[in-house]
Design a protein around this motif. Structure first.
Motif, mmCIF file in Angstrom:
data_model
loop_
_atom_site.group_PDB
_atom_site.id
_atom_site.type_symbol
_atom_site.label_atom_id
_atom_site.label_comp_id
_atom_site.label_asym_id
_atom_site.label_seq_id
_atom_site.Cartn_x
_atom_site.Cartn_y
_atom_site.Cartn_z
ATOM 1 N N ASP A 22 -6.825 0.158 -11.845
ATOM 2 C CA ASP A 22 -5.604 -0.408 -12.419
ATOM 3 C C ASP A 22 -4.585 0.712 -12.596
ATOM 4 N N LEU A 23 -3.328 0.412 -12.268
ATOM 5 C CA LEU A 23 -2.224 1.346 -12.476
ATOM 6 C C LEU A 23 -1.082 0.621 -13.167
ATOM 7 N N LEU A 24 -0.400 1.323 -14.056
ATOM 8 C CA LEU A 24 0.785 0.755 -14.681
ATOM 9 C C LEU A 24 1.876 0.563 -13.632
ATOM 10 N N PRO A 25 2.754 -0.426 -13.821
ATOM 11 C CA PRO A 25 3.794 -0.709 -12.809
ATOM 12 C C PRO A 25 4.635 0.496 -12.434
ATOM 13 N N GLU A 26 4.878 1.393 -13.364
ATOM 14 C CA GLU A 26 5.769 2.531 -13.091
ATOM 15 C C GLU A 26 5.212 3.519 -12.073
ATOM 16 N N VAL A 27 3.892 3.452 -11.819
ATOM 17 C CA VAL A 27 3.306 4.371 -10.835
ATOM 18 C C VAL A 27 2.732 3.629 -9.628
ATOM 19 N N GLN A 28 2.962 2.334 -9.547
ATOM 20 C CA GLN A 28 2.499 1.569 -8.392
ATOM 21 C C GLN A 28 3.424 1.792 -7.193
ATOM 22 N N ARG A 29 2.884 1.523 -5.996
ATOM 23 C CA ARG A 29 3.635 1.625 -4.731
ATOM 24 C C ARG A 29 4.152 3.036 -4.464
ATOM 25 N N ARG A 30 3.402 4.026 -4.928
ATOM 26 C CA ARG A 30 3.766 5.428 -4.703
ATOM 27 C C ARG A 30 2.617 6.217 -4.090
ATOM 28 N N GLY A 31 1.586 5.516 -3.629
ATOM 29 C CA GLY A 31 0.470 6.183 -2.972
ATOM 30 C C GLY A 31 -0.642 6.624 -3.897
ATOM 31 N N TRP A 32 -0.475 6.394 -5.204
ATOM 32 C CA TRP A 32 -1.505 6.875 -6.132
ATOM 33 C C TRP A 32 -2.762 6.016 -6.105
ATOM 34 N N GLY A 33 -2.617 4.739 -5.801
ATOM 35 C CA GLY A 33 -3.801 3.898 -5.703
ATOM 36 C C GLY A 33 -4.743 4.384 -4.619
ATOM 37 N N ARG A 34 -4.205 4.699 -3.456
ATOM 38 C CA ARG A 34 -5.065 5.180 -2.366
ATOM 39 C C ARG A 34 -5.651 6.552 -2.700
ATOM 40 N N LYS A 35 -4.887 7.378 -3.433
ATOM 41 C CA LYS A 35 -5.431 8.685 -3.815
ATOM 42 C C LYS A 35 -6.583 8.537 -4.802
ATOM 43 N N LEU A 36 -6.454 7.602 -5.732
ATOM 44 C CA LEU A 36 -7.559 7.355 -6.649
ATOM 45 C C LEU A 36 -8.786 6.839 -5.899
ATOM 46 N N ILE A 37 -8.571 5.931 -4.958
ATOM 47 C CA ILE A 37 -9.697 5.436 -4.164
ATOM 48 C C ILE A 37 -10.291 6.568 -3.332
ATOM 49 N N GLY A 38 -9.462 7.479 -2.855
ATOM 50 C CA GLY A 38 -9.969 8.645 -2.146
ATOM 51 C C GLY A 38 -10.901 9.483 -3.004
ATOM 52 N N CYS A 39 -10.578 9.611 -4.301
ATOM 53 C CA CYS A 39 -11.479 10.326 -5.214
ATOM 54 C C CYS A 39 -12.822 9.621 -5.313
ATOM 55 N N ALA A 40 -12.792 8.293 -5.388
ATOM 56 C CA ALA A 40 -14.038 7.535 -5.458
ATOM 57 C C ALA A 40 -14.851 7.709 -4.184
ATOM 58 N N VAL A 41 -14.193 7.635 -3.037
ATOM 59 C CA VAL A 41 -14.887 7.801 -1.762
ATOM 60 C C VAL A 41 -15.560 9.180 -1.702
ATOM 61 N N ASP A 42 -14.824 10.225 -2.065
ATOM 62 C CA ASP A 42 -15.394 11.576 -2.029
ATOM 63 C C ASP A 42 -16.584 11.697 -2.979
ATOM 64 N N HIS A 43 -16.441 11.126 -4.164
ATOM 65 C CA HIS A 43 -17.521 11.202 -5.151
ATOM 66 C C HIS A 43 -18.781 10.511 -4.633
ATOM 67 N N LEU A 44 -18.613 9.335 -4.066
ATOM 68 C CA LEU A 44 -19.773 8.566 -3.612
ATOM 69 C C LEU A 44 -20.366 9.143 -2.333
ATOM 70 N N ARG A 45 -19.527 9.615 -1.446
ATOM 71 C CA ARG A 45 -20.053 10.261 -0.229
ATOM 72 C C ARG A 45 -20.945 11.435 -0.584
ATOM 73 N N ALA A 46 -20.568 12.192 -1.610
ATOM 74 C CA ALA A 46 -21.366 13.344 -2.016
ATOM 75 C C ALA A 46 -22.747 12.929 -2.507
#
Length: 225
Positions: free
Chosen positions: A151-175
């Motif tokens: 979940d992201l607040l509206p003020e930070v949506q549509r700026r690429g942060w959602g995909r970056k957060l998911i990237g953190c999850a992917v890296d964590h789980l891949r490890a």
């Protein structure tokens, strides 16, 4: 505002709960639907930062505003991604340690006191609490033991942060040797569905269309997703 992704800590819990409420009605604020707005965070966010991670196999990251005081409020924390690497272990830990105290805190019947007034949405959540939270579908676990919430607040949506957060999850789980993750979404949230599809999430055979999975072999990375 300059933003940074960092691991979540228990002190972030009030901000996570607030963000959950402000995005809890199919991506819109659910404030007007609840007298007990803390219920959303207690279901969908706080267990992932407050249950012992060694038993629940949880992980969490927050998006933080570098210019705000580090007071763990929504002035500082603007979004989160959280989940577990082992859904069944998480469910067992929550059943043993998380839900029982909440059932005592929120009895199935209202006391009738002014501070225990309940909306229909409150009653629905409290009903789920006492009926027993549904376990994850076997069809989802056949894809991956790992699931997530974001979940992201509206003020930070549509700026690429959602995909970056998911990237953190992917890296964590891949490890950890995990090759996919899944999530459930509100079927009314068309914007969320578009977002997940853009990142490569796919439907899960045998599961409702509100459940989607990301296979890491198809993950294009943060910059290209």
């Amino acid at each position: 505002m300059p933003l940074t992704i960092r691991p979540a800590v228990p002190a972030d819990a009030p901000a996570l709960s607030r963000i959950c409420l402000l995005t809890g009605d199919a991506g819109q604020s659910a404030e007007s639907l609840h007298k007990h707005g803390q219920l959303l965070g207690l279901f969908w966010a706080l267990p992932y930062v407050l249950l012992p991670s060694e038993r629940a196999h949880t992980w969490a990251y927050v998006l933080a505003d570098d210019t705000a005081p580090d007071d763990h409020s929504t002035d500082a924390v603007k979004g989160y991604i959280l989940g577990t690497s082992n859904t069944r272990a998480y469910e067992a830990a929550a059943d043993a340690e998380w839900w029982p105290p909440l059932r005592a805190r929120f009895p199935s019947e209202s006391s009738g006191d002014a501070d225990d007034e309940r909306t229909e949405a409150d009653k629905r959540y409290i009903g789920w609490l006492h009926q027993g939270v549904s376990p994850a579908l076997d069809t989802c676990l056949a894809v991956s033991p790992a699931h997530m919430h974001i979940d992201l607040l509206p003020e930070v949506q549509r700026r690429g942060w959602g995909r970056k957060l998911i990237g953190c999850a992917v890296d964590h789980l891949r490890a950890q040797g995990i090759g996919a993750l899944w999530l459930g979404m509100d079927g009314r949230n068309a914007d969320a569905r578009i977002f997940y599809e853009k990142l490569g999430f796919k439907g899960i055979p045998g599961a409702p269309d509100t459940h989607v999975a990301l296979y890491f072999e198809a993950w294009k990375g943060v910059e290209l997703a």
